[in-house]
Motif scaffolding. Structure first.
Motif, mmCIF file in Angstrom:
data_model
loop_
_atom_site.group_PDB
_atom_site.id
_atom_site.type_symbol
_atom_site.label_atom_id
_atom_site.label_comp_id
_atom_site.label_asym_id
_atom_site.label_seq_id
_atom_site.Cartn_x
_atom_site.Cartn_y
_atom_site.Cartn_z
ATOM 1 N N ASP A 49 0.830 -1.215 0.000
ATOM 2 C CA ASP A 49 0.000 0.000 0.000
ATOM 3 C C ASP A 49 0.859 1.257 0.000
ATOM 4 O OD1 ASP A 49 -2.216 -1.624 0.044
ATOM 5 O OD2 ASP A 49 -2.500 -1.482 2.216
ATOM 6 N N LYS A 50 1.954 1.221 0.726
ATOM 7 C CA LYS A 50 2.847 2.383 0.758
ATOM 8 C C LYS A 50 3.415 2.683 -0.624
ATOM 9 C CE LYS A 50 7.419 3.783 2.345
ATOM 10 N NZ LYS A 50 8.626 3.370 3.092
ATOM 11 N N GLN A 51 3.885 1.652 -1.312
ATOM 12 C CA GLN A 51 4.460 1.874 -2.640
ATOM 13 C C GLN A 51 3.401 2.323 -3.636
ATOM 14 O OE1 GLN A 51 7.625 1.961 -3.176
ATOM 15 N NE2 GLN A 51 8.169 1.220 -1.133
ATOM 16 N N ARG A 52 2.181 1.811 -3.509
ATOM 17 C CA ARG A 52 1.105 2.257 -4.391
ATOM 18 C C ARG A 52 0.763 3.730 -4.138
ATOM 19 N NH1 ARG A 52 -2.814 -3.040 -3.901
ATOM 20 N NH2 ARG A 52 -1.889 -4.244 -5.622
ATOM 21 N N ALA A 53 0.820 4.131 -2.871
ATOM 22 C CA ALA A 53 0.510 5.525 -2.544
ATOM 23 C C ALA A 53 1.528 6.488 -3.126
ATOM 24 C CB ALA A 53 0.437 5.690 -1.019
ATOM 25 N N LEU A 54 2.730 5.997 -3.443
ATOM 26 C CA LEU A 54 3.771 6.859 -3.995
ATOM 27 C C LEU A 54 3.701 6.995 -5.507
ATOM 28 C CD1 LEU A 54 6.811 5.678 -1.835
ATOM 29 C CD2 LEU A 54 5.621 7.865 -1.679
ATOM 30 N N ILE A 95 7.305 4.433 -14.087
ATOM 31 C CA ILE A 95 7.662 3.030 -14.329
ATOM 32 C C ILE A 95 8.444 2.478 -13.148
ATOM 33 C CG2 ILE A 95 9.088 1.516 -15.753
ATOM 34 C CD1 ILE A 95 8.321 3.243 -18.160
ATOM 35 N N VAL A 96 9.398 3.271 -12.631
ATOM 36 C CA VAL A 96 10.195 2.833 -11.481
ATOM 37 C C VAL A 96 9.304 2.579 -10.270
ATOM 38 C CG1 VAL A 96 11.898 3.612 -9.780
ATOM 39 C CG2 VAL A 96 12.366 3.857 -12.213
ATOM 40 N N GLN A 97 8.356 3.480 -10.022
ATOM 41 C CA GLN A 97 7.484 3.307 -8.858
ATOM 42 C C GLN A 97 6.573 2.094 -9.013
ATOM 43 O OE1 GLN A 97 7.936 5.019 -6.053
ATOM 44 N NE2 GLN A 97 6.512 3.503 -5.223
ATOM 45 N N GLU A 98 6.102 1.852 -10.214
ATOM 46 C CA GLU A 98 5.291 0.652 -10.447
ATOM 47 C C GLU A 98 6.130 -0.615 -10.247
ATOM 48 O OE1 GLU A 98 3.851 1.349 -14.367
ATOM 49 O OE2 GLU A 98 2.114 2.546 -13.709
ATOM 50 N N GLN A 99 7.400 -0.545 -10.608
ATOM 51 C CA GLN A 99 8.303 -1.675 -10.356
ATOM 52 C C GLN A 99 8.496 -1.882 -8.851
ATOM 53 O OE1 GLN A 99 9.393 -3.687 -12.564
ATOM 54 N NE2 GLN A 99 9.352 -2.649 -14.536
ATOM 55 N N SER A 104 7.438 -5.221 -3.956
ATOM 56 C CA SER A 104 6.795 -5.448 -2.659
ATOM 57 C C SER A 104 5.832 -6.628 -2.732
ATOM 58 C CB SER A 104 6.057 -4.187 -2.212
ATOM 59 O OG SER A 104 6.957 -3.114 -2.012
ATOM 60 N N GLN A 105 5.153 -6.781 -3.852
ATOM 61 C CA GLN A 105 4.260 -7.925 -4.020
ATOM 62 C C GLN A 105 5.039 -9.231 -4.051
ATOM 63 O OE1 GLN A 105 2.294 -6.698 -7.623
ATOM 64 N NE2 GLN A 105 0.594 -5.714 -6.540
ATOM 65 N N ARG A 106 6.183 -9.219 -4.725
ATOM 66 C CA ARG A 106 7.037 -10.426 -4.738
ATOM 67 C C ARG A 106 7.554 -10.733 -3.332
ATOM 68 N NH1 ARG A 106 4.827 -10.299 -8.849
ATOM 69 N NH2 ARG A 106 5.656 -10.385 -10.985
ATOM 70 N N GLU A 107 7.841 -9.683 -2.582
ATOM 71 C CA GLU A 107 8.305 -9.880 -1.206
ATOM 72 C C GLU A 107 7.212 -10.528 -0.361
ATOM 73 O OE1 GLU A 107 10.632 -7.313 2.247
ATOM 74 O OE2 GLU A 107 9.511 -6.297 0.674
ATOM 75 N N LYS A 108 5.966 -10.175 -0.620
ATOM 76 C CA LYS A 108 4.863 -10.797 0.110
ATOM 77 C C LYS A 108 4.765 -12.281 -0.206
ATOM 78 C CE LYS A 108 -0.137 -10.831 0.668
ATOM 79 N NZ LYS A 108 -1.449 -10.288 0.232
ATOM 80 N N THR A 109 4.970 -12.667 -1.461
ATOM 81 C CA THR A 109 4.909 -14.087 -1.808
ATOM 82 C C THR A 109 6.009 -14.884 -1.108
ATOM 83 O OG1 THR A 109 6.259 -13.736 -3.802
ATOM 84 C CG2 THR A 109 3.858 -13.597 -4.041
ATOM 85 N N ILE A 110 7.173 -14.255 -0.907
ATOM 86 C CA ILE A 110 8.226 -14.923 -0.139
ATOM 87 C C ILE A 110 7.764 -15.145 1.292
ATOM 88 C CG2 ILE A 110 10.556 -14.649 0.797
ATOM 89 C CD1 ILE A 110 11.356 -13.204 -1.713
ATOM 90 N N THR A 111 7.107 -14.144 1.869
ATOM 91 C CA THR A 111 6.603 -14.260 3.238
ATOM 92 C C THR A 111 5.587 -15.388 3.361
ATOM 93 O OG1 THR A 111 6.960 -11.893 3.636
ATOM 94 C CG2 THR A 111 5.410 -13.029 5.090
#
Length: 402
Positions: A49-54, A95-99, A104-111
């Motif tokens: 959510d934080k990265q999406r807000a940016l 583009i960088v912010q969307e990346q 962060s989504q990939r990090e969640k899948t690791i969790t």
């Protein structure tokens, strides 16, 4: 008759209360709750959510500069200047912010993958400890019969008092092992409660048989080498690939930032009736300090190289862990085949023969103890092999992202 009915009612009521105080949870339910209620998942969601807000901040326009000048040397005229980057800069910043969001989504899948691994491991341990309790209880019942027979034989003078004491000490040691196992069960229940979002919950009970877990390999395990496609579903692979894409996007952004910026503004430098066109200002900011842009580009290129090295290292580590898990899988599969075909049937025969022999007096005290201990050592060895086999399967599932 009334007293008997009342006693039975009280007993059934107590059993009902005990049943209600227990919380039986299946393995799929435990995994589902851990991947939804665990605080680590909540933290991962907040990071996304934080990265999406940016994302809206990618259009980072500089604030307008309000200036006052006296071009006619008679009075001050107000003006405004606005430096603007080229559109390609803002595009690449988005583009960088969307990346960053994807990372962060990939990090969640690791969790979530790690949580599944931890839940399966603890659930497997609880099933193992539950069967160990049953194994100890069966051994305890045999030793209890053995102690009673020993006391009887001691009273008729067939054996000495030291043998009776040894029999009781064996039973007491077994009770100690039972207490230790119960303590381990309680500790594992607390860990499972933490994983599923219910801290300090010792009422959790596992269910289902303790048997070999199913695992369908992609191909034969010989030789013990994983193919390049083995870890496609592993979240770490996707994470490091996404990190490479992010580093490449940051490098492209730094190259765009070294281009000149556009300056637009308004200031009346003539008389009040001068034409509007000549009140506007246009200009460029020249990036003459080339070392600044070069240093940032060089750093971004280094980040790209680091990201690629991390991906290579991750694949190297996954292959090593996978090969070890495959070796463990095959090793304990052979052990289970031995116990099922030979070890467990022999253990049952040893217990039966030792009990009959000692009761009839054909074998002595020490022979009986040695045989019973050997039989239950075989059964415990089977349970240990089964737990290790399942743990190897759990590790393989974790490495394959299942």
């Amino acid at each position: 008759m009334r007293q008997i009915i009342l006693t039975l009612s009280i007993c059934f009521g107590a059993l009902s209360v005990m049943a209600q105080s227990y919380h039986v949870i299946t393995l799929p339910e435990a995994i589902s709750r851990a991947t939804s209620d665990n605080p680590q998942v909540n933290v991962a969601n907040l990071r996304i959510d934080k990265q999406r807000a940016l994302i809206p901040g990618a259009l980072s326009l500089s604030g307008p500069e309000l200036i006052f000048e006296a071009p006619t040397t008679t009075r001050f005229q107000p003006g405004v200047l606005l430096p603007v980057s080229l559109p390609t800069v803002y595009k690449n910043q988005r583009i960088v912010q969307e990346q960053q969001v994807k990372l962060s989504q990939r990090e969640k899948t690791i969790t979530t993958n790690t949580l599944r691994y931890n839940v399966r491991t603890i659930y497997n341990n609880l099933l193992y400890l539950r069967e160990s309790i049953g194994n100890y209880r069966r051994q305890d019942s045999l030793l209890l019969v053995f102690a009673n027979v020993t006391e009887t034989r001691q009273r008729v003078g067939q054996i000495s008092r030291i043998e009776v004491l040894n029999a009781k000490s064996q039973q007491q040691e077994l009770n100690y092992q039972l207490d230790q196992t119960r303590a381990k069960i309680r500790s594992n229940r607390i860990q499972l409660g933490l994983l599923i979002g219910t801290p300090n919950d010792t009422s959790i009970r596992v269910t289902g048989p303790f048997r070999p877990m199913q695992f369908a390999p992609d191909r034969q395990f010989y030789p013990f080498l994983a193919t390049d496609t083995t870890f496609i579903r592993n979240p770490q692979t996707a994470f490091y690939q996404q990190n490479e894409e992010l580093s490449a996007s940051l490098l492209k952004l730094e190259k765009k930032r070294r281009l000149p910026n556009i300056i637009v503004g308004y200031l009346n430098q003539g008389s009040p009736d001068s034409r509007f066109l000549y009140r506007l200002r246009f200009g460029l900011s020249l990036p003459i300090w080339g070392w600044v842009a070069r240093s940032r580009i060089n750093a971004a290129q280094t980040d790209v190289a680091i990201a690629k090295s991390q991906s290579t290292l991750n694949q190297y580590e996954l292959r090593g862990d996978y090969d070890k898990a495959i070796a463990d899988y095959l090793q304990y599969q052979e052990a289970l085949d031995y116990y099922n075909a030979t070890g467990l049937p022999q253990a049952e025969e040893i217990i039966k023969a030792a009990s009959d022999g000692y009761r009839l007096g054909s074998i002595g005290y020490y022979d009986y103890l040695l045989n019973v201990q050997q039989a239950f050592k075989i059964r415990l060895g089977y349970l240990d092999a089964l737990r290790s086999f399942n743990q190897a399967v759990i590790t393989l599932q974790y490495l394959k992202g299942e």
